[in-house]
Enzyme design. Structure first.
Site, short mmCIF file in Angstrom:
data_model
loop_
_atom_site.label_atom_id
_atom_site.label_comp_id
_atom_site.label_asym_id
_atom_site.label_seq_id
_atom_site.Cartn_x
_atom_site.Cartn_y
_atom_site.Cartn_z
CB SER A 167 -1.11 5.31 5.95
OG SER A 167 -1.60 4.01 5.76
CE1 TYR A 188 -1.80 2.98 0.90
CE2 TYR A 188 -1.54 4.98 2.21
CZ TYR A 188 -1.50 3.61 2.10
OH TYR A 188 -1.13 2.85 3.17
NE ARG A 200 5.72 -2.39 4.09
CZ ARG A 200 4.68 -1.55 4.20
NH1 ARG A 200 3.50 -1.88 3.73
NH2 ARG A 200 4.83 -0.40 4.81
CG ASP A 227 8.38 -0.79 5.82
OD1 ASP A 227 8.27 -1.89 5.25
OD2 ASP A 227 7.42 0.01 5.94
CD GLU A 248 6.14 2.42 9.34
OE1 GLU A 248 5.91 3.26 10.24
OE2 GLU A 248 5.47 2.34 8.29
CG ASN A 268 3.93 -1.37 8.17
OD1 ASN A 268 3.23 -0.40 8.40
ND2 ASN A 268 5.18 -1.27 7.76
N GLY A 318 -0.74 -2.90 3.81
CA GLY A 318 -1.71 -2.79 2.73
C GLY A 318 -1.86 -4.10 2.01
#
Length: 331
Positions: free
Chosen positions: A171, A241, A279, A281, A293, A295, A299
């Protein structure tokens, strides 16, 4: 329908919802965690639990406190939590960051003998380690930014602008854009507060494109429409966020750009041994995609990137989550 990569998905056209008379699955949803991503994880867990209930599942909610303690109805500690996990058909680990996304919870589920939705231990651990991810990417021909790995006391100097990031934090916690020598020391200290290893990378100029890959039980790989993050500077924690993120779905890509991103995403998914949804990126440069990266537990609120990407393909939030449960329970 989601865009396919490499292999055609099996039976994707069926509804992810339970057919009439299908048995209800008891699913444990675990949120929280002892990491800086605790609050984000709670939000993901709440969204997942609500959507799975809407899809017809019996949901048991468990929370890991910031101190690592386990909580939930009738739970007074880890032993009680293990008994609850063992009573479920599957576990959805909505734990971001260390002690969750890094494979820790997947390992616990393996020991308990209950299927865990998402990536297994090895994939979570590798993907959470940004340095290890770079090494895997190099092995399969996926470009990453030039960088160096630092530990405390490692001498280091640089010229120009660099990005400083903890190796295993998520994050964007501890990530800093450093453009002057005087800024390096404080940036490294902030990163070392979160990890014993820190990655310093060159700055990549390009569009920020996220690609979601879903692995099916048949071995098929489904790629949702790509998402572009439009921002100035680093896509940091506040931007992610704080409600100011500008997501463009589908990202505007020509056929060559789309294929390059999808091929690179599937290559990383397979090389790391990911499961469920991951995910991946990228920065899309004039010379093609550069991996940022991976994930393995992105989220997962209704407004998060991955659900939005699949929604753009016509697969609702509840349908996606229901499909993940069906897939992990598939014989």
């Amino acid at each position: 329908m989601p865009r396919r990569a490499r292999r055609d998905p099996d039976d994707w056209s069926r509804s992810a919802h339970h057919a009439a008379g299908d048995p209800v699955s008891r699913v444990a949803v675990v949120g929280g965690g002892a990491s800086p991503e605790h609050e984000v994880s709670l939000a993901s867990a709440a969204g997942v639990a609500g959507a799975l209930r809407a899809a017809g599942h019996e949901v048991v909610e468990l929370t890991v406190g910031g101190d690592g303690s386990w909580h939930g109805e009738g739970i007074a500690g880890l032993a009680d939590a293990v008994a609850v996990l063992a009573s479920c058909a599957a576990v959805f680990p909505a734990l971001h960051g260390v002690h969750g996304e890094d494979g820790t919870l997947a390992a616990l589920c393996d020991l308990v003998g209950v299927p865990c939705i998402g990536s297994p231990l090895a994939a979570g651990a590798l993907a959470m380690d940004k340095w290890a991810t770079k090494l895997v990417a190099a092995a399969v021909g996926v470009r990453t930014a030039d960088g160096v790995l630092l530990t405390r006391g490692t001498p280091y100097s640089f010229s120009g602008t660099v990005v400083v990031k903890p190796v295993t934090a998520g994050s964007s916690h501890g990530v800093a854009l450093v453009g002057a020598a005087a800024e390096l020391g404080p940036a490294l200290e902030a990163a070392f507060d979160l990890d014993d290893r820190v990655l310093v990378e060159e700055v990549i100029i390009g569009r920020e494109i996220d690609v979601a890959v879903l692995g099916r039980p048949s071995g098929a790989r489904v790629v949702a429409p790509a998402l572009e993050v439009v921002r100035d500077g680093i896509f940091d924690t506040e931007a992610k966020y704080g409600g100011s993120a500008d997501f463009r779905i589908p990202a505007v890509l020509d056929d060559a750009e789309r294929k390059g991103l999808e091929d690179a995403a599937v290559a990383m998914y397979d090389a790391l041994g990911c499961g469920g949804v991951a995910r991946i990126d990228f920065f899309l440069t004039d010379d093609g995609p550069v991996l940022n990266e991976v994930n393995t537990m992105p989220g997962f609120t209704r407004e998060s990137q991955v659900p939005k990407m699949f929604a753009a393909a016509g697969t609702s939030y509840a349908e996606l989550l229901d499909l993940l449960v069906h897939d992990v329970l598939a014989p």
